[in-house]
Scaffold this motif. Structure first.
Motif, PDB file in Angstrom:
ATOM      1  N   LEU B 307     -51.072  -6.067  84.696  1.00  0.00           N
ATOM      2  CA  LEU B 307     -52.429  -6.093  84.150  1.00  0.00           C
ATOM      3  C   LEU B 307     -53.445  -6.521  85.203  1.00  0.00           C
ATOM      4  CD1 LEU B 307     -51.866  -7.496  80.546  1.00  0.00           C
ATOM      5  CD2 LEU B 307     -52.560  -5.189  81.210  1.00  0.00           C
ATOM      6  N   GLU B 311     -57.138  -4.911  86.348  1.00  0.00           N
ATOM      7  CA  GLU B 311     -58.181  -5.789  85.807  1.00  0.00           C
ATOM      8  C   GLU B 311     -59.552  -5.098  85.819  1.00  0.00           C
ATOM      9  OE1 GLU B 311     -57.711  -9.706  87.418  1.00  0.00           O
ATOM     10  OE2 GLU B 311     -59.184 -10.597  86.052  1.00  0.00           O
ATOM     11  N   LEU B 314     -59.839  -2.729  82.970  1.00  0.00           N
ATOM     12  CA  LEU B 314     -60.036  -3.504  81.742  1.00  0.00           C
ATOM     13  C   LEU B 314     -61.482  -3.979  81.624  1.00  0.00           C
ATOM     14  CD1 LEU B 314     -56.932  -5.831  81.306  1.00  0.00           C
ATOM     15  CD2 LEU B 314     -57.878  -4.249  79.629  1.00  0.00           C
ATOM     16  N   ALA B 315     -62.059  -4.440  82.769  1.00  0.00           N
ATOM     17  CA  ALA B 315     -63.438  -4.915  82.740  1.00  0.00           C
ATOM     18  C   ALA B 315     -64.392  -3.780  82.374  1.00  0.00           C
ATOM     19  CB  ALA B 315     -63.809  -5.522  84.092  1.00  0.00           C
ATOM     20  N   VAL B 318     -63.334  -2.525  77.956  1.00  0.00           N
ATOM     21  CA  VAL B 318     -62.654  -3.647  77.289  1.00  0.00           C
ATOM     22  C   VAL B 318     -61.832  -3.153  76.099  1.00  0.00           C
ATOM     23  CG1 VAL B 318     -62.995  -5.824  76.079  1.00  0.00           C
ATOM     24  CG2 VAL B 318     -64.374  -5.286  78.069  1.00  0.00           C
ATOM     25  N   ALA B 319     -62.253  -2.075  75.474  1.00  0.00           N
ATOM     26  CA  ALA B 319     -61.529  -1.537  74.310  1.00  0.00           C
ATOM     27  C   ALA B 319     -60.070  -1.229  74.635  1.00  0.00           C
ATOM     28  CB  ALA B 319     -62.225  -0.286  73.797  1.00  0.00           C
ATOM     29  N   ALA B 321     -58.026  -3.107  76.057  1.00  0.00           N
ATOM     30  CA  ALA B 321     -57.214  -4.304  75.791  1.00  0.00           C
ATOM     31  C   ALA B 321     -56.763  -4.372  74.330  1.00  0.00           C
ATOM     32  CB  ALA B 321     -57.989  -5.562  76.158  1.00  0.00           C
ATOM     33  N   LEU B 322     -57.593  -3.787  73.460  1.00  0.00           N
ATOM     34  CA  LEU B 322     -57.310  -3.893  72.025  1.00  0.00           C
ATOM     35  C   LEU B 322     -55.948  -3.314  71.649  1.00  0.00           C
ATOM     36  CD1 LEU B 322     -60.752  -2.830  70.458  1.00  0.00           C
ATOM     37  CD2 LEU B 322     -60.054  -5.032  71.415  1.00  0.00           C
ATOM     38  N   PHE B 323     -55.519  -2.276  72.383  1.00  0.00           N
ATOM     39  CA  PHE B 323     -54.307  -1.561  71.975  1.00  0.00           C
ATOM     40  C   PHE B 323     -53.047  -2.036  72.695  1.00  0.00           C
ATOM     41  CE2 PHE B 323     -57.950   1.095  71.145  1.00  0.00           C
ATOM     42  CZ  PHE B 323     -57.758   1.382  69.804  1.00  0.00           C
ATOM     43  N   ILE B 324     -53.238  -3.005  73.597  1.00  0.00           N
ATOM     44  CA  ILE B 324     -52.072  -3.467  74.362  1.00  0.00           C
ATOM     45  C   ILE B 324     -50.944  -3.979  73.457  1.00  0.00           C
ATOM     46  CG2 ILE B 324     -51.276  -5.240  75.996  1.00  0.00           C
ATOM     47  CD1 ILE B 324     -53.841  -4.805  77.588  1.00  0.00           C
ATOM     48  N   TRP B 386     -63.157   4.698  67.391  1.00  0.00           N
ATOM     49  CA  TRP B 386     -63.634   4.609  68.769  1.00  0.00           C
ATOM     50  C   TRP B 386     -64.048   6.004  69.234  1.00  0.00           C
ATOM     51  CZ3 TRP B 386     -59.856   1.535  66.703  1.00  0.00           C
ATOM     52  CH2 TRP B 386     -60.071   0.148  66.789  1.00  0.00           C
TER      53      TRP B 386
END
Lengths: 453, 453
Positions: B307, B311, B314-315, B318-319, B321-324, B386
């Protein structure tokens, strides 16, 4: 005799399949004749339906009946389709009543009725009696053919009765003793009769501290009783405590093996299937897994919702996202350890449903210890590579998640049992998915508290 | 007899523990006398060491020996500490040699030597012979006390021999037939002898297609042979094929139950322990789990590294990260389904080590089907809430992760077996943790490709 050695090189590497393909009937027939019963049954089960039928039809009549009896019901069913009607009738008639019932449970109702119609009146009565008991009950599994004695008999009389009645009985090693109303009053063994004087009375030899179950008892409970007590056969009685059958140790072992497979499937979040792995098509395998995956992904969707709530926190401190998999994995692992431990302990009655509070309290302390260990282990590297406050969030989350997941994992099998569900449904995948959303709530709770976001 | 019913209300609710606490020796003694053997053994196992000792010392001498024999070695060991030396010697002397060996394996070497020294010369020889075989071998488990016959004996002679030699034998139901060099040439059963004419020859009654194992065979393999063949006893032979013992069905059931507990522990990522759950302290329980948790958290640390690499992605989104959690949970679930399925199939020999390619190819197709199903199910809601491109990333990841995790989960138990490790170590927690990092690589691979980040 060498031919029966499980790994005997002479037979292990000449697969029946290639002989079937070569269509050399004589060679195949000769090869089959040299094989031990066990190898034969194992090899047949690895063939496709056609090859299995070809090989089976080449077996000598009595051997075929023996092989048929040794095969799992699912293979028996597949064989029946390719056989002539008179052959089918012979095979079914030769089965023990309890094995016959298990096959009848497998085949479509129409086939079952046709098979029943072909039975002799005597065998038909035995079979329909067993079919009258609930599925998964001891009544379904028991053998109605047993030899019973009376307390007033001499050993000589008892041995004479065994010689006459014992031909059809599934076992004559365990011998129930009955009173005039067929109530079970004791049990003796052939061993005791054989080593003693012929004038002794059965009543003086019998053991009156008898284990028995009712026809409606759960098969698994009955089978475990056979196992823990080391019995050759367990008497099965009806509602009036009259003996109606015996559950033999070999049938008990089959039940325990089947229960073990069923629990293994549930613990892997799969729908139990009676068919061995290689005999199932790819589509059937996928079918045993699809439902659970869908249930679990719906449950996992909750994690998306939780994270959505904390999307702003994530945007502010992206580093928070890095630890999500590690934290939820660890929670899932703690929960899995506790749940698999309780599923097993409940199955073998090491713990009982009423122990739930004591167990959860023990597990809370276990989880706390493990959490403190993991929290301490994680704090230092995270503090060094990132920063101490983030390390504190991760460590605090580990302590809380481990305690909570361990308690939840321990409690859920008890909840399942209370709801009348097999505790084995509380599988590692289920507990992992269930504790994930709560783990994330704990994580972002600490993050908001400690990092002030 | 009613007192022996598993759920008999008369005994179930008068726990021994409270009688021990009340110090009313007479009431306790009376209560113990009314209990069936099974309840007694089960209740003793639930007491702490002191209470167990108090209750045990009140048992009548012969009954105590029976109860002692029925207890698990771990409880036997705990009892010994509180008993007078002469009592201990009597209990040990009364055990069957194979049960004695199992107890000796449990106690410290010093205690074992003292116990051995107290045995009669005859029992000592039997015991040290068994102790000479490797742990987990059939030789350790077999009973060296059996009755063997000769082919030339008449049934009458055979029955006479059984009457004389059978007193100490663990079973007389399965009767091995030997030649002059003690080689196993067949097996018959007491049943066959009892129902036939006394002038018949044993050689004409015996079955020559005999299953047997060597003293060095694995206990689990031997026990499964007893189970699948429905045997009362399995002959055990030495390197020269001479009969040296028999493995009885009750001992085989104990082995299978112990193996099942061991596998259940491994499948829950726990170190197997022989002690029943409630008999273990909280610290001991934590100890059985700590090592695996540490191994798994180190493996999970890999997800942090992966991850970290992404990074920036992800920055930016951000969405993502929701499905991780949902994606790695699903991968773990698919992998767990496949691995638990293979662990079981290998254990019962439904699949063999050489089937690995065939199995992985089947599982690849199963995983693909399941991935397509889940991908399709996830696409619509993600696209609606989304956006379609993110939905495409999630769906493509699900298809890939499911296929990959299913293949890896199926292959790893074979790898473990190849490395000489019990395939059951490939647990749901292990496979979940292992496939997580690769799942994240797949996810961010698709994200970079489809979202151009």
């Amino acid at each position: 005799m060498a031919a029966s050695l499980p790994n005997d090189p002479a037979t292990a590497h000449v697969p029946i399949a290639s002989l079937v393909r070569s269509e050399d009937t004589q060679a195949l027939s000769d090869h089959l004749a040299t094989m031990g019963m066990r190898d034969l049954v194992a090899e047949l089960a690895r063939l496709d339906d056609d090859a299995m039928g070809v090989a089976f039809r080449l077996l000598e009549r009595d051997r075929a009946a023996e092989v048929f009896e040794a095969l799992e019901p699912t293979y028996q069913q597949r064989l029946l389709g390719g056989l002539r009607a008179d052959r089918v009738v012979h095979l079914i008639e030769e089965l023990d009543p309890d094995d016959r019932v298990r096959l009848l449970d497998e085949v479509p109702a129409k086939v079952a009725n046709r098979l029943l119609a072909a039975l002799s009146p005597e065998e038909l009565t035995l079979t329909t009696t067993l079919l009258g008991y609930p599925e998964e009950s001891a009544g379904r599994l028991m053998s109605p053919e047993f030899v019973s004695l009376r307390a007033a008999m001499t050993v000589g009389e008892a041995l004479a009765k065994i010689r006459t009645d014992g031909v059809d009985a599934e076992t004559i090693y365990a011998l129930p003793v009955l009173d005039d109303e067929r109530h079970l009053i004791g049990v003796t063994g052939l061993r005791a009769l054989v080593v003693t004087d012929r004038d002794n009375l059965v009543g003086d030899l019998m053991n009156t501290d008898v284990k028995f179950v009712s026809t409606h008892a759960d098969q698994e409970v009955a089978a475990r009783l056979v196992s823990t007590e080391g019995l050759i056969a367990l008497p099965v009685v009806d509602a009036e405590q009259r003996l109606v059958g015996v559950l033999t140790v070999d049938d008990a072992m089959d039940v325990l093996a089947a229960e073990e497979s069923e629990d293994a499937a549930l613990q892997g979040a799969r729908t139990p299937a009676k068919t061995p792995y290689l005999a199932m098509s790819v589509v059937s395998i996928a079918r045993t897994r699809a439902l659970w995956l869908l249930v679990l992904i719906v449950a996992a969707a909750l994690t998306v919702n939780v994270l959505q709530v904390f999307e702003d926190s994530l945007a502010q401190v992206v580093a928070l996202a890095l630890f999500i998999p590690l934290l939820i994995d660890t929670g899932g692992n703690c929960g899995s350890q506790a749940s698999t431990s309780m599923v097993r302990a409940l199955a073998v009655a090491d713990v009982r449903p009423e122990d739930v509070r004591r167990v959860v309290w023990r597990e809370a302390r276990v989880g706390l210890m493990l959490g403190l260990m993991l929290g301490a282990a994680a704090f230092v590297p995270v503090a060094l590579i990132w920063e101490p406050n983030l390390a504190l969030v991760v460590a605090a989350t580990l302590v809380s998640i481990c305690t909570w997941a361990t308690m939840a994992g321990a409690a859920l099998p008890f909840v399942a049992r209370r709801l009348g569900i097999d505790p084995a449904v509380v599988s590692a995948p289920l507990i992992t998915t269930l504790v994930d959303a709560s783990g994330l709530l704990i994580y972002f709770g600490f993050a908001n508290l400690i990092l002030n976001i």
